[in-house]
Design a protein around this motif. Sequence first.
Motif, PDB file in Angstrom:
ATOM      1  N   SER A 266       1.086  -1.209   0.072  1.00 48.65           N
ATOM      2  CA  SER A 266      -0.337  -0.515  -0.246  1.00 48.65           C
ATOM      3  C   SER A 266       1.025   1.580   0.310  1.00 48.65           C
ATOM      4  CB  SER A 266      -0.574   0.041   1.168  1.00 48.65           C
ATOM      5  OG  SER A 266      -0.089   0.406   2.160  1.00 48.65           O
ATOM      6  N   GLY A 267       0.412   2.334  -0.406  1.00 48.16           N
ATOM      7  CA  GLY A 267       0.922   3.836  -0.553  1.00 48.16           C
ATOM      8  C   GLY A 267       0.377   4.977  -0.355  1.00 48.16           C
ATOM      9  N   GLU A 268       0.808   5.735  -1.420  1.00 51.50           N
ATOM     10  CA  GLU A 268       0.182   6.973  -1.436  1.00 51.50           C
ATOM     11  C   GLU A 268       0.012   7.931  -2.743  1.00 51.50           C
ATOM     12  OE1 GLU A 268      -0.757   9.538   3.068  1.00 51.50           O
ATOM     13  OE2 GLU A 268       1.164   9.965   1.361  1.00 51.50           O
ATOM     14  N   MET A 269      -0.898   8.156  -3.574  1.00 49.50           N
ATOM     15  CA  MET A 269      -0.496   8.402  -4.889  1.00 49.50           C
ATOM     16  C   MET A 269      -1.007   9.840  -5.004  1.00 49.50           C
ATOM     17  SD  MET A 269      -0.472   7.685  -8.136  1.00 49.50           S
ATOM     18  CE  MET A 269      -0.045   6.470  -7.666  1.00 49.50           C
ATOM     19  N   ARG A 270       0.008  10.118  -5.322  1.00 50.82           N
ATOM     20  CA  ARG A 270       0.015  12.163  -5.210  1.00 50.82           C
ATOM     21  C   ARG A 270       0.580  12.301  -5.982  1.00 50.82           C
ATOM     22  NH1 ARG A 270       4.897  12.136  -0.711  1.00 50.82           N
ATOM     23  NH2 ARG A 270       3.776  11.257   1.460  1.00 50.82           N
ATOM     24  N   ALA A 271      -0.768  13.454  -6.585  1.00 50.48           N
ATOM     25  CA  ALA A 271      -1.302  14.464  -7.726  1.00 50.48           C
ATOM     26  C   ALA A 271      -0.335  16.029  -7.212  1.00 50.48           C
ATOM     27  CB  ALA A 271      -2.261  14.408  -8.365  1.00 50.48           C
ATOM     28  N   THR A 272      -0.353  16.502  -8.362  1.00 49.16           N
ATOM     29  CA  THR A 272      -0.026  18.272  -8.797  1.00 49.16           C
ATOM     30  C   THR A 272      -0.744  18.785  -9.733  1.00 49.16           C
ATOM     31  OG1 THR A 272       1.969  17.672  -7.825  1.00 49.16           O
ATOM     32  CG2 THR A 272       0.919  19.770  -8.822  1.00 49.16           C
ATOM     33  N   ALA A 273      -1.595  19.394 -10.366  1.00 52.05           N
ATOM     34  CA  ALA A 273      -2.909  19.865 -10.841  1.00 52.05           C
ATOM     35  C   ALA A 273      -2.310  21.404 -10.284  1.00 52.05           C
ATOM     36  CB  ALA A 273      -3.661  19.047 -11.031  1.00 52.05           C
ATOM     37  N   THR A 274      -3.591  21.746 -11.647  1.00 45.77           N
ATOM     38  CA  THR A 274      -3.560  23.373 -11.633  1.00 45.77           C
ATOM     39  C   THR A 274      -4.868  23.176 -11.911  1.00 45.77           C
ATOM     40  OG1 THR A 274      -2.820  23.637 -14.080  1.00 45.77           O
ATOM     41  CG2 THR A 274      -1.313  24.132 -12.027  1.00 45.77           C
ATOM     42  N   VAL A 275      -5.427  24.627 -11.260  1.00 41.98           N
ATOM     43  CA  VAL A 275      -6.964  25.342 -12.034  1.00 41.98           C
ATOM     44  C   VAL A 275      -6.982  26.793 -12.828  1.00 41.98           C
ATOM     45  CG1 VAL A 275      -9.120  26.037 -10.863  1.00 41.98           C
ATOM     46  CG2 VAL A 275      -8.535  24.795  -9.546  1.00 41.98           C
ATOM     47  N   PRO A 276      -7.123  26.228 -14.107  1.00 41.07           N
ATOM     48  CA  PRO A 276      -7.212  27.122 -15.263  1.00 41.07           C
ATOM     49  C   PRO A 276      -8.353  28.584 -14.705  1.00 41.07           C
ATOM     50  CG  PRO A 276      -9.093  25.808 -15.659  1.00 41.07           C
ATOM     51  CD  PRO A 276      -8.481  25.680 -15.315  1.00 41.07           C
ATOM     52  N   VAL A 277      -7.130  30.076 -14.004  1.00 38.81           N
ATOM     53  CA  VAL A 277      -7.818  31.214 -13.855  1.00 38.81           C
ATOM     54  C   VAL A 277      -7.470  31.933 -14.484  1.00 38.81           C
ATOM     55  CG1 VAL A 277      -7.569  32.955 -11.641  1.00 38.81           C
ATOM     56  CG2 VAL A 277      -6.924  30.345 -11.886  1.00 38.81           C
ATOM     57  N   ALA A 278      -9.045  32.475 -14.857  1.00 35.14           N
ATOM     58  CA  ALA A 278      -8.745  33.702 -16.234  1.00 35.14           C
ATOM     59  C   ALA A 278      -7.515  34.586 -15.638  1.00 35.14           C
ATOM     60  CB  ALA A 278      -9.937  34.519 -16.350  1.00 35.14           C
ATOM     61  N   GLU A 279      -7.183  35.767 -16.879  1.00 32.54           N
ATOM     62  CA  GLU A 279      -5.755  36.572 -16.052  1.00 32.54           C
ATOM     63  C   GLU A 279      -6.314  38.057 -15.632  1.00 32.54           C
ATOM     64  OE1 GLU A 279      -3.648  37.208 -20.215  1.00 32.54           O
ATOM     65  OE2 GLU A 279      -3.196  35.643 -19.960  1.00 32.54           O
ATOM     66  N   ASP A 280      -7.147  37.950 -15.986  1.00 34.40           N
ATOM     67  CA  ASP A 280      -8.141  39.602 -15.027  1.00 34.40           C
ATOM     68  C   ASP A 280      -8.400  39.084 -13.316  1.00 34.40           C
ATOM     69  OD1 ASP A 280     -10.055  38.126 -16.574  1.00 34.40           O
ATOM     70  OD2 ASP A 280     -10.990  40.131 -17.583  1.00 34.40           O
ATOM     71  N   ALA A 281      -8.832  37.553 -13.646  1.00 36.73           N
ATOM     72  CA  ALA A 281      -9.281  37.557 -12.244  1.00 36.73           C
ATOM     73  C   ALA A 281      -8.714  38.129 -11.187  1.00 36.73           C
ATOM     74  CB  ALA A 281      -9.580  35.675 -12.097  1.00 36.73           C
ATOM     75  N   SER A 282      -9.377  37.989 -10.493  1.00 35.55           N
ATOM     76  CA  SER A 282      -9.055  38.356  -8.288  1.00 35.55           C
ATOM     77  C   SER A 282      -9.630  37.024  -7.460  1.00 35.55           C
ATOM     78  CB  SER A 282      -8.930  40.063  -8.024  1.00 35.55           C
ATOM     79  OG  SER A 282      -9.053  40.239  -6.838  1.00 35.55           O
ATOM     80  N   ILE A 283      -8.462  36.454  -8.040  1.00 35.72           N
ATOM     81  CA  ILE A 283      -9.527  34.822  -6.418  1.00 35.72           C
ATOM     82  C   ILE A 283      -8.549  35.280  -5.471  1.00 35.72           C
ATOM     83  CG2 ILE A 283      -9.374  32.854  -6.715  1.00 35.72           C
ATOM     84  CD1 ILE A 283      -9.742  33.003  -9.330  1.00 35.72           C
ATOM     85  N   VAL A 284      -8.790  35.295  -4.305  1.00 37.78           N
ATOM     86  CA  VAL A 284      -8.536  34.688  -2.998  1.00 37.78           C
ATOM     87  C   VAL A 284      -8.279  33.139  -2.445  1.00 37.78           C
ATOM     88  CG1 VAL A 284      -8.041  37.403  -2.422  1.00 37.78           C
ATOM     89  CG2 VAL A 284     -10.055  36.070  -1.835  1.00 37.78           C
ATOM     90  N   ASP A 285      -8.107  33.455  -0.976  1.00 40.99           N
ATOM     91  CA  ASP A 285      -8.245  31.736  -1.638  1.00 40.99           C
ATOM     92  C   ASP A 285      -9.161  32.027   0.396  1.00 40.99           C
ATOM     93  OD1 ASP A 285      -7.987  29.619  -1.818  1.00 40.99           O
ATOM     94  OD2 ASP A 285      -5.650  29.632  -1.904  1.00 40.99           O
ATOM     95  N   VAL A 286      -9.791  31.047   1.006  1.00 41.66           N
ATOM     96  CA  VAL A 286     -10.381  31.167   2.016  1.00 41.66           C
ATOM     97  C   VAL A 286     -10.289  29.988   2.569  1.00 41.66           C
ATOM     98  CG1 VAL A 286     -12.783  31.490   3.414  1.00 41.66           C
ATOM     99  CG2 VAL A 286     -11.755  33.202   1.373  1.00 41.66           C
ATOM    100  N   PRO A 287     -10.162  29.668   3.670  1.00 43.63           N
ATOM    101  CA  PRO A 287     -10.877  28.011   4.220  1.00 43.63           C
ATOM    102  C   PRO A 287     -12.125  27.912   4.734  1.00 43.63           C
ATOM    103  CG  PRO A 287      -9.873  29.499   5.894  1.00 43.63           C
ATOM    104  CD  PRO A 287      -9.803  29.787   4.878  1.00 43.63           C
ATOM    105  N   LEU A 288     -12.166  26.323   4.498  1.00 44.78           N
ATOM    106  CA  LEU A 288     -13.558  26.079   4.441  1.00 44.78           C
ATOM    107  C   LEU A 288     -14.400  26.342   6.080  1.00 44.78           C
ATOM    108  CD1 LEU A 288     -13.274  21.755   3.187  1.00 44.78           C
ATOM    109  CD2 LEU A 288     -14.335  24.123   1.917  1.00 44.78           C
ATOM    110  N   SER A 289     -13.243  26.184   6.791  1.00 39.65           N
ATOM    111  CA  SER A 289     -13.838  26.612   7.906  1.00 39.65           C
ATOM    112  C   SER A 289     -14.636  27.753   8.260  1.00 39.65           C
ATOM    113  CB  SER A 289     -12.966  26.078   9.046  1.00 39.65           C
ATOM    114  OG  SER A 289     -12.073  27.294   9.681  1.00 39.65           O
ATOM    115  N   ALA A 290     -14.234  28.836   7.434  1.00 40.82           N
ATOM    116  CA  ALA A 290     -14.544  30.519   7.092  1.00 40.82           C
ATOM    117  C   ALA A 290     -16.285  30.889   6.820  1.00 40.82           C
ATOM    118  CB  ALA A 290     -13.743  31.014   6.905  1.00 40.82           C
ATOM    119  N   ILE A 291     -16.600  29.514   5.701  1.00 45.99           N
ATOM    120  CA  ILE A 291     -18.137  29.994   5.143  1.00 45.99           C
ATOM    121  C   ILE A 291     -18.983  29.006   5.750  1.00 45.99           C
ATOM    122  CG2 ILE A 291     -18.152  29.418   2.803  1.00 45.99           C
ATOM    123  CD1 ILE A 291     -15.935  29.497   1.151  1.00 45.99           C
ATOM    124  N   MET A 292     -19.613  29.940   5.478  1.00 45.27           N
ATOM    125  CA  MET A 292     -21.426  29.922   5.620  1.00 45.27           C
ATOM    126  C   MET A 292     -22.296  29.989   4.942  1.00 45.27           C
ATOM    127  SD  MET A 292     -20.105  29.960   9.002  1.00 45.27           S
ATOM    128  CE  MET A 292     -21.888  29.254   9.304  1.00 45.27           C
TER     129      MET A 292
END
Length: 356
Positions: A266-292
Amino acid sequence: MQRNFLKTFFVTLIGLSISAPLFAQQDEDTEFEPVPRPAKLIDVVEFDPTLSLVLPAEIEPSLKAVLTLQVGGLLVELPVAEGQPVSEGDLIAKVDSTELENTYNTAITELADAEDEYNRAEQLFESNTISRVSLDRAERELDIAQLALDTSRKQLEDATLLAPFDGVISEVNVEQFQTVSAATAVVNLQSLDNYEAFVSVPASSIANSAEVEIVETTLVLDVAPLLEIPAQFKYIAPQADPSTQTYEVRFEFEPPEGLIVLPGMSGEMRATATVPVAEDASIVDVPLSAIMFDGSETFVWRVEPDAMTVSRIPITVGEAVGEYLPVTAGLAVGDTIVAAGASYLAEGQEIRRWED
């Protein structure tokens, strides 16, 4: 297909409850003063489009087969043992072929007689000594003799079992001098150098996955936790397991030199990926625990740093992998929000920073 399956799903946090501020109870003549509620605060950061995914994996050989004899008989040769490596074409097993050899030799003789008979009939037909029907009968007898020879040759060949590919004997199911029937499982053979790692991905994850670009996939075995083994996507099962509602996804890999890999590891399969983001998009990261979510609106509690009070801010979220969600509207880099304890807040409520 490969670009979609690695995107995990996120459960939307539902529920909003409002509690009255805490008051310090003193004697009857003393006024109640609200006590600032402790809350864990974080500063909003820019969204990172690089994603990491880790899934538990199990190991199986790429090639595995149950080898059987096509004819039954007394097993006179079985020169293999469990754990023994073999090469393609090596002898695995053989049944007593004395009777089959006799049948084959008889078929050779009968074919030679049929050929002589046909040649003689052909000459007689050319001289108008026999009819066309007699010549056709001789030709049919020749065809039957040839078919009998081919059949006996095939049965004689089937009395010997050879390795179809390079590998290792993982299991021996019979014993020498045992009488076996046709199609009896003799040994289990598996590949020696090529293996597969398979993981289970929830059906809901695949159904709700967003477009991602897979950058790299590696396998880390429990027996070698510091070693990352390159792996290549092979396929995803077309149907989900009816009991677990998960899809099996397989990767191919070659064990590095010096590392012994065995089925069942047994072991772990690890994957690295990227999400497409528009060049003019302003996106920030928020933890799941903060979202209501109150049933109609997704929001967070933003902190006014001077007054240390909170305001309800509607936000627009996207999909991602991990413990953070991208927020595309409502917040900016540098905003301070409540990361934990948000369920017990009210508009304008005073808070104090809670330290771990």
